[in-house]
Design a protein around this motif. Sequence first.
Motif, PDB file in Angstrom:
ATOM      1  N   ILE A  40      -4.248   1.340  -1.850  1.00  0.00           N
ATOM      2  CA  ILE A  40      -4.427   0.535  -0.651  1.00  0.00           C
ATOM      3  C   ILE A  40      -4.707  -0.914  -1.006  1.00  0.00           C
ATOM      4  O   ILE A  40      -5.604  -1.217  -1.796  1.00  0.00           O
ATOM      5  N   ILE A  91       0.276   5.410   0.934  1.00  0.00           N
ATOM      6  CA  ILE A  91      -0.501   6.606   1.245  1.00  0.00           C
ATOM      7  C   ILE A  91       0.486   7.754   1.156  1.00  0.00           C
ATOM      8  O   ILE A  91       1.460   7.822   1.915  1.00  0.00           O
ATOM      9  N   PHE A 130      -3.927   7.654  -2.506  1.00  0.00           N
ATOM     10  CA  PHE A 130      -4.214   6.403  -1.808  1.00  0.00           C
ATOM     11  C   PHE A 130      -4.119   5.228  -2.777  1.00  0.00           C
ATOM     12  O   PHE A 130      -4.837   5.191  -3.771  1.00  0.00           O
ATOM     13  N   SER A 150       0.849  -1.194   0.000  1.00  0.00           N
ATOM     14  CA  SER A 150       0.000   0.000   0.000  1.00  0.00           C
ATOM     15  C   SER A 150       0.880   1.238   0.000  1.00  0.00           C
ATOM     16  O   SER A 150       2.026   1.205   0.455  1.00  0.00           O
ATOM     17  N   VAL A 172       2.333   2.621   8.006  1.00  0.00           N
ATOM     18  CA  VAL A 172       0.881   2.801   7.935  1.00  0.00           C
ATOM     19  C   VAL A 172       0.202   1.545   8.467  1.00  0.00           C
ATOM     20  O   VAL A 172       0.617   0.431   8.174  1.00  0.00           O
ATOM     21  N   SER A 214       5.569   9.894   0.686  1.00  0.00           N
ATOM     22  CA  SER A 214       4.636   8.937   1.257  1.00  0.00           C
ATOM     23  C   SER A 214       5.027   8.678   2.702  1.00  0.00           C
ATOM     24  O   SER A 214       6.064   9.138   3.177  1.00  0.00           O
TER      25      SER A 214
END
Length: 184
Positions: free
Chosen positions: A177, A21, A175, A19, A40, A36
């Motif tokens: 994910i 973010i 995003f 992922s 997370v 980034s």
Amino acid sequence: MTDNELDLNGHWTIDPGHSRIGFSARHAMISTVRGSFNDVTGDVRVDVDDLDGSTAQVTLKAASVDTRNGQRDDHLRSPDFFDVERFPDITFVSTNIEEIRERAYIVSGDLTIRDVTKQITIPLELGGVMVDSFGAVRAGFEGSRRVNRRDYGLEWNMPLDKGGVLVSDKIDLEFEISLVKQDQ
């Protein structure tokens, strides 16, 4: 199995290794800097028959910010920006999840950066649901959302000699994910 045979119902966690973010901002009015957060975690509970009962919680460790430039990253960790010593976490807690069309969702909730919490809506597209080569059920989502960093107390800037500022106020949140189902 493909996403035609699997559904989103259940308990999911973010797979941080698959992922991203992140964010992008204009720098010196002429280029874009991307970054980034490498640390997370997140927990999502979905009831597709009653999305009102669905929830999402995401935590980013602010100190894990990574723009591929150590000096810039140290500045972002400082009190000028994220102030990671005082505010180690950036959090998002959903208040509503709504399906707006097939494979498209709006996730509304409270985004907290530093000591400021604001309501935000995030559009997310479902890329698919499938079983990976290890037998885990995965769901993929992507989306983006523009915010004003000053709304969250990220005020630092520097004027440029020919006009404009060093860092744009508008930041694009990004995003990508990958969720892994926990209750198979």
